[in-house]
Scaffold this motif. Structure first.
Motif, PDB file in Angstrom:
ATOM      1  N   GLU A   2      13.768  -0.781   7.323  1.00  0.00           N
ATOM      2  CA  GLU A   2      12.644  -0.053   7.945  1.00  0.00           C
ATOM      3  C   GLU A   2      11.532  -0.964   8.488  1.00  0.00           C
ATOM      4  O   GLU A   2      10.813  -0.584   9.400  1.00  0.00           O
ATOM      5  N   LEU A   3      11.401  -2.157   7.911  1.00  0.00           N
ATOM      6  CA  LEU A   3      10.259  -2.997   8.285  1.00  0.00           C
ATOM      7  C   LEU A   3      10.636  -4.044   9.339  1.00  0.00           C
ATOM      8  O   LEU A   3      11.673  -4.707   9.220  1.00  0.00           O
ATOM      9  N   PHE A  22       7.350   8.961   2.297  1.00  0.00           N
ATOM     10  CA  PHE A  22       7.506   8.512   3.678  1.00  0.00           C
ATOM     11  C   PHE A  22       8.621   7.487   3.863  1.00  0.00           C
ATOM     12  O   PHE A  22       8.842   7.020   4.973  1.00  0.00           O
ATOM     13  N   ALA A  23       9.299   7.154   2.769  1.00  0.00           N
ATOM     14  CA  ALA A  23      10.350   6.127   2.886  1.00  0.00           C
ATOM     15  C   ALA A  23      11.322   6.522   3.991  1.00  0.00           C
ATOM     16  O   ALA A  23      11.837   7.643   4.004  1.00  0.00           O
ATOM     17  N   PRO A  78      11.143  -1.163  -2.914  1.00  0.00           N
ATOM     18  CA  PRO A  78      12.389  -0.449  -2.612  1.00  0.00           C
ATOM     19  C   PRO A  78      12.241   1.071  -2.603  1.00  0.00           C
ATOM     20  O   PRO A  78      13.053   1.766  -1.992  1.00  0.00           O
ATOM     21  N   GLU A  79      11.193   1.585  -3.265  1.00  0.00           N
ATOM     22  CA  GLU A  79      10.997   3.050  -3.250  1.00  0.00           C
ATOM     23  C   GLU A  79      10.177   3.477  -2.040  1.00  0.00           C
ATOM     24  O   GLU A  79      10.277   4.612  -1.586  1.00  0.00           O
ATOM     25  N   VAL A  80       9.357   2.574  -1.548  1.00  0.00           N
ATOM     26  CA  VAL A  80       8.415   2.943  -0.493  1.00  0.00           C
ATOM     27  C   VAL A  80       9.037   2.789   0.902  1.00  0.00           C
ATOM     28  O   VAL A  80       8.638   3.468   1.844  1.00  0.00           O
ATOM     29  N   PRO A 114      -1.640   1.918  -2.237  1.00  0.00           N
ATOM     30  CA  PRO A 114      -2.071   1.320  -3.508  1.00  0.00           C
ATOM     31  C   PRO A 114      -0.891   1.062  -4.448  1.00  0.00           C
ATOM     32  O   PRO A 114      -0.723   1.734  -5.458  1.00  0.00           O
ATOM     33  N   ARG A 115      -0.085   0.105  -4.117  1.00  0.00           N
ATOM     34  CA  ARG A 115       1.086  -0.222  -4.928  1.00  0.00           C
ATOM     35  C   ARG A 115       1.311  -1.731  -4.908  1.00  0.00           C
ATOM     36  O   ARG A 115       0.989  -2.397  -3.930  1.00  0.00           O
ATOM     37  N   GLY A 116       1.960  -2.231  -5.978  1.00  0.00           N
ATOM     38  CA  GLY A 116       2.337  -3.632  -6.020  1.00  0.00           C
ATOM     39  C   GLY A 116       3.730  -3.828  -5.430  1.00  0.00           C
ATOM     40  O   GLY A 116       4.423  -2.855  -5.096  1.00  0.00           O
TER      41      GLY A 116
END
Ligand SMILES: C[S@@+](CC[C@H](N)C(=O)[O-])C[C@H]1O[C@@H](n2cnc3c(N)ncnc32)[C@H](O)[C@@H]1O
Length: 286
Positions: free
Chosen positions: A129-130, A32-33, A122-124, A115-117
């Motif tokens: 985007e934010l 979804f990046a 940078p991959e997500v 569910p990621r740290g």
């Protein structure tokens, strides 16, 4: 067991929980990046007429709560701001399981957990985007030795600069004046401009709901220290070098008179007690 530990209730099987509440979290976030605002937009096609669809097929904003815990902050924010997509990220699967459960129980369609740290940021997310990143009561890692694990190191802030929109905001709220003050040095080093700095963020910014930790720590007498900043000019190498020299031990940001502290930030209790005892022993020797 201290407040920092998440208790696992009896008969709690993490895998079962994660399976049951799988619709509340996204296991392939990289897909979804760059497209979170559109991909997650809840389009109940039969309920939206064609002209409305033409004008509105994406969320207005995408906000991230990094280290979201059990998700209470993003759920409350999602209730207040239906046009915004709220994403929570946490490296602890138990937190994700709880957050996903509460999200599904809320029935809200503008909130999801990943569910990621922080390393996965940078991959997500695509650059810019934010619209906002929130750090609520981030683990403080007070010892100098662990400083690189904090969520407001120079290296992390440089990543946030990339994924934030040009007018995006980064907000930290914490019970720890030392963490807030050390963070100010790192923000300055990475070319963030502060929009506000607060020594009582609950009173100054009541628009933000309380997270789980805020509720628990305020009951123990905590005050909420905060800062909100936006990316400004690219930092110079000298600026970065100066920031890397900031004292990494959070003890050095506490007042000299440790005995006058009416509240010791989470995670610093032992260090403060030991420092007080050391000083008392030294005074007795004189
Ligand atoms: C003290 S709790 C605060 C939880 C929540 N934000 C609140 O205010 O109630 C810190 C949270 O950050 C998460 N965390 C710590 N390091 C992280 C990292 N590198 N990436 C993502 N989450 C992290 C922990 O798993 C934990 O849930």
């Amino acid at each position: 067991m201290g407040i920092t530990h998440i208790r696992t209730p009896k008969n709690f099987v993490l895998e079962e929980r994660l399976e049951r509440y799988a619709d509340g979290f996204e296991t392939h976030p990289k897909t979804f990046a760059g497209a979170w605002a559109e991909a997650c937009y809840p389009l109940p096609c039969d309920a939206i007429n064609a002209s409305a669809r033409q004008h509105r097929n994406r969320f207005d904003r995408v906000e991230l709560d990094l280290g979201c815990g059990k998700g209470s902050f993003i759920i409350q924010m999602a209730q207040k701001h239906p046009g915004t997509l709220f994403l929570g990220m946490d490296s602890e699967p138990l937190c994700i399981a709880y957050a996903a459960q509460y999200i599904l129980e809320s029935g809200l369609r503008n909130v999801l957990v990943i569910p990621r740290g922080a390393d996965a940021l940078p991959e997500v997310f695509a650059p810019g985007e934010l619209d906002a990143i929130t750090l609520n009561f981030s683990t403080p890692y007070p010892r100098a030795h662990d400083a690189r694990r904090r969520l407001t190191t120079i290296d992390r802030l440089l990543v946030y600069r990339k994924v934030l929109a040009p007018s995006g905001t980064l907000m930290l709220r914490t019970d720890s004046q030392p963490l807030r003050d050390w963070t100010l040095t790192q923000l300055e080093a990475t070319g963030f401009r502060t929009l506000w700095v607060s020594d009582d963020a609950r009173a100054d910014h009541p628009e933000f709901p309380a997270s789980e930790y805020e509720t628990r720590l305020v009951e123990r007498g905590a005050r909420i220290w905060g800062v909100c900043a936006t990316p400004d000019r690219e930092p110079s190498p000298e600026q970065l070098a100066l920031g890397r020299k900031a004292n990494p031990s959070l003890m050095s940001y506490l007042p000299d008179d440790l005995e006058s502290l009416d509240y010791v930030p989470l995670g610093m209790e032992d260090a403060v007690k030991n420092a007080i005892n050391r000083r008392r022993r030294a005074a007795r020797r004189q």
